[in-house]
Design an enzyme around this catalytic site. Structure first.
Site, PDB file in Angstrom:
ATOM      1  N   ASP A 134      15.407  23.156  -2.961  1.00  0.00           N
ATOM      2  CA  ASP A 134      16.430  22.187  -2.594  1.00  0.00           C
ATOM      3  C   ASP A 134      16.743  22.026  -1.036  1.00  0.00           C
ATOM      4  OD1 ASP A 134      16.706  21.906  -5.331  1.00  0.00           O
ATOM      5  OD2 ASP A 134      18.592  22.939  -5.455  1.00  0.00           O
ATOM      6  N   SER A 138      14.396  18.858 -10.312  1.00  0.00           N
ATOM      7  CA  SER A 138      14.848  20.100  -9.031  1.00  0.00           C
ATOM      8  C   SER A 138      14.877  19.475  -7.753  1.00  0.00           C
ATOM      9  CB  SER A 138      14.888  21.387  -9.252  1.00  0.00           C
ATOM     10  OG  SER A 138      15.465  22.100 -10.415  1.00  0.00           O
ATOM     11  N   GLU A 149      14.773  28.023  -6.714  1.00  0.00           N
ATOM     12  CA  GLU A 149      15.464  26.696  -6.728  1.00  0.00           C
ATOM     13  C   GLU A 149      16.042  26.440  -5.162  1.00  0.00           C
ATOM     14  OE1 GLU A 149      16.711  23.322  -7.556  1.00  0.00           O
ATOM     15  OE2 GLU A 149      16.219  24.431  -9.380  1.00  0.00           O
ATOM     16  N   ASP A 151      14.590   1.911 -17.934  1.00  0.00           N
ATOM     17  CA  ASP A 151      14.028   2.612 -18.947  1.00  0.00           C
ATOM     18  C   ASP A 151      14.765   3.941 -18.890  1.00  0.00           C
ATOM     19  OD1 ASP A 151      12.117   4.323 -17.430  1.00  0.00           O
ATOM     20  OD2 ASP A 151      11.343   2.222 -17.142  1.00  0.00           O
ATOM     21  N   ASP A 162       9.785  -0.403  -9.224  1.00  0.00           N
ATOM     22  CA  ASP A 162      10.015  -0.538 -10.695  1.00  0.00           C
ATOM     23  C   ASP A 162       8.861   0.345 -11.220  1.00  0.00           C
ATOM     24  OD1 ASP A 162      10.865  -0.660 -13.258  1.00  0.00           O
ATOM     25  OD2 ASP A 162      10.164  -2.711 -13.403  1.00  0.00           O
ATOM     26  N   ILE A 163       8.943   1.357 -12.136  1.00  0.00           N
ATOM     27  CA  ILE A 163       7.868   2.436 -12.738  1.00  0.00           C
ATOM     28  C   ILE A 163       7.771   1.814 -13.967  1.00  0.00           C
ATOM     29  CG2 ILE A 163       7.167   4.534 -13.081  1.00  0.00           C
ATOM     30  CD1 ILE A 163       7.719   4.207 -10.182  1.00  0.00           C
ATOM     31  N   GLY A 220      11.872  -2.928 -15.678  1.00  0.00           N
ATOM     32  CA  GLY A 220      13.539  -2.885 -15.692  1.00  0.00           C
ATOM     33  C   GLY A 220      13.711  -1.432 -15.831  1.00  0.00           C
TER      34      GLY A 220
END
Length: 641
Positions: A317, A558, A313, A620, A599-600, A618
């Site tokens: 990061d 993450s 992690e 979601d 937008d996906i 839009g």
């Protein structure tokens, strides 16, 4: 609205000379309750009720008009945009009112408790009264029992408690009461679990731990995508792929004025050699650079033991946060000593000294740590917050009581008032929660549960929740992404605790009008008035990460969170270079300008024996508003005051 003049007068609260009669406060009404004993806990048969316990009453903060003030400094159309408050101003704004102080202290005196100024801390908004358990039972109309965790930890709690009608609206919550899940693990945060797929994934994983991003195949040096190459971005995400995906092309000008912080929780720790290995491959000039360590309650960097569980992690990061913002000096908030670890409140205490007294000893590690080698201090207000804070840890919303979550969520509101941008990963389980668990009919967490299990703090309306996307296999960075479908699924859904914030109203109304899901109210909170998450997304699949001396593929929101945090940090640099203030709480601006995102519209987030929600036009509850377009966001925020 708040009155700074009135609040300032509360520095020395007044105690009434005579106790009011008990009848004045009205009948007792249940303030908090739980219907089931949490998983892994059992009631013990014996409890010495003459034992003295500290009963802590956390007074309600003065929240009247708080959200309006946040919108004033955060909404792009506000004449007060970016006119943030300092720490002292925020502390005074939130201090309990004189009425709250008087009522709670009068009630305690009417019950025979000789409370005085020594029991009440004005700045920390808490009254602490030591008393025998049987006295606490009388005071709170509660029945206490001892509970034992499977690991041997013992905890005192009740299933419900009551407060007088005239008192309950002046109290956030009382401890110890219904709060369980004591910080039980000596080497890791127990509830800040990370994500695990809720549906069998197409990839082979080396690690199925529920507390980490997911590790995939190890990459040989010959298999690595070279720096600058975009030919393998559908298979290997690198900093160059992310720059190409989101148009991140910017030369920083104000690094000495800017700040970006990443939060990690002990025992997770980066390996210095991993940062150098990654930098040598992808960050020219970055070898030898380290994050600025901001130790919270004994947090230290440790390389004594190495494993993906311990280093994956932090390495992920920091490698990407530092690469995308180079040469900005990134700060690392390392929270918790090696014995107790830390909770989110442990970290928040370090940013706000008025918050410490409200820590829940059944949820939060108790510092000073009395154990040999433990941290002997308590870091309250030790650090000024960085302009942007990124965190890739999460609870299940159901893990905590609503009162605990609301109090913590208000702390993020305070940070927003101070001009801080806070981003959290939304989870990797789709509509399920940590470990792929859902909520069963009894209210427990179970892989076979059918009710969706939202993530906290993603459901808090005062943070920016980040979901995950991926490049479709075989596609280039120039093609539209889809919701993450490989190894992990973007966490998303609707809160069971928090109402829909005003800035989300238009987006969610459009979603329900055109794409209303078919799921019932028994599966999720479909009242169309709940906080939806995530807010936005970024790629979270196939990241090339150096861990324990070798490169491997890593998956998870993450990764998405520090990428978005990095983008906001770069935008702050541009504003600071133009003599403007940091962007602060960004959600009102993001929702007011959805065209600043890609937008996906494909992919879903399965879980809880369903296909979850579907990415649509839009906003979601899979990918939010979409992925960032850095040029559009930069132009937008530079146009604001």
């Amino acid at each position: 609205m708040f009155s700074k003049v009135c609040v300032a007068l509360l520095g020395i609260p007044l105690l009434r000379v005579l106790a009011a009669p008990r009848e004045q406060f009205g009948p007792h009404i249940i303030h908090e309750e739980r219907s089931v004993i949490p998983n892994q806990w059992d009631r013990r048969p014996m409890l010495d009720k003459t034992r003295i316990i500290p009963v802590r009453i956390n007074l309600a903060q003065n929240l009247e008009g708080a959200e309006d003030l946040l919108m004033e400094v955060s909404h792009p159309d506000s004449p007060k945009y970016a006119q943030h408050y300092n720490a002292e101003e925020v502390a005074d704004l939130f201090a309990p009112t004189k009425e709250t102080i008087d009522i709670v202290l009068d009630w305690l005196r009417s019950e025979g408790h000789d409370v005085d100024h020594s029991h009440y801390n004005h700045r920390k908004a808490a009254v602490v009264v030591p008393m025998p358990i049987h006295t606490a039972e009388n005071l709170l109309h509660a029945t206490y029992d001892a509970y034992e965790h499977t690991n041997g930890k013992v905890h005192i709690a009740c299933m419900n408690y009551s407060l007088p009608e005239a008192v309950r609206h002046h109290v956030d919550f009382v401890l110890p009461t219904v709060h369980f899940d004591v910080h039980t693990t000596p080497h890791a945060p127990t509830q800040e679990e990370k994500r695990d797929p809720t549906v069998p994934s197409p990839g082979k994983l080396k690690d199925k731990s529920p507390v980490l991003p997911k590790q995939g195949a190890t990459l040989s040096p010959q298999a690595l995508a070279p720096a600058g190459s975009l030919s393998k971005c559908d298979q290997q995400i690198t900093p160059d792929c992310l720059r190409a995906l989101y148009g991140i092309k910017y030369t920083q000008k104000a690094t000495k004025k800017n700040s970006f912080g990443i939060v990690e929780y002990t025992p997770q720790s980066y390996i210095p050699g991993d940062l150098d290995l990654f930098a040598k491959q992808y960050v020219p000039g970055g070898v030898g650079r380290r994050p600025k360590l901001l130790s919270v309650d004994g947090g230290q960097i440790s390389s004594a033991s190495k494993s993906f569980d311990l280093n994956g992690e932090s390495d992920l990061d920091l490698e990407y946060g530092m690469a995308l913002t180079f040469p900005l000096s990134v700060s690392l908030y390392q929270a918790g000593d090696k014995i107790f670890g830390a909770s989110f409140n442990t970290f928040l205490d370090a940013l706000d000294n008025t918050y410490c007294a409200g820590d829940d000893p059944t949820q939060d590690p108790h510092y000073p740590d009395p154990n040999p080698g433990g941290y002997k201090g308590k870091d309250c207000g030790k650090y000024a917050p960085t302009n942007v804070i990124s965190t890739s840890y999460a609870y299940n919303e159901i893990d905590l009581t609503p009162s605990y979550e609301k109090r913590q969520c208000n702390e993020y509101l305070k940070l927003g008032l101070r001009g801080v941008t806070v981003v959290y990963s939304s989870g990797d389980y789709g509509v399920a929660g940590n470990g792929g668990n859902c909520i069963d009919a009894s209210g427990h967490l179970s892989p076979s549960g059918l009710r969706f299990n939202p993530s906290f703090p993603s459901t808090c309306p005062y943070i920016t929740s980040i979901g995950a996307t991926q490049i479709k296999p075989g596609n280039s960075v120039a093609k539209p992404e889809e919701a993450a479908q490989t190894v992990i699924f973007s966490g998303g859904g609707f809160s069971n605790v928090f109402p829909m914030p005003s800035y989300q109203k238009t987006a969610i109304q459009y979603y329900y009008k055109h794409f209303k899901p078919s799921y019932s109210s028994s599966q999720y909170n479909n009242n169309q008035k709940a906080r939806g998450f995530p807010d936005i997304s970024a790629n979270g699949v196939n990241y090339v990460v150096a861990v324990d001396g070798a490169f491997s593929l890593v998956y998870g929101t993450s990764a998405s969170a520090p990428v978005v945090g990095s983008i906001f940090a770069l935008i702050n640099d541009a504003r600071l270079a133009h003599g403007k203030k940091p962007i602060g709480f960004v959600n009102p601006t993001l929702y007011a300008h959805p065209s600043a995102f890609n937008d996906i519209t494909s992919g879903n987030n399965p879980g809880c024996s369903t296909q979850g929600f579907t990415a649509v036009k839009g906003w979601d509850p899979v990918t939010g508003l979409g992925t960032p377009s850095f040029p559009k966001l930069l132009k937008l925020f530079l146009s604001l005051k």
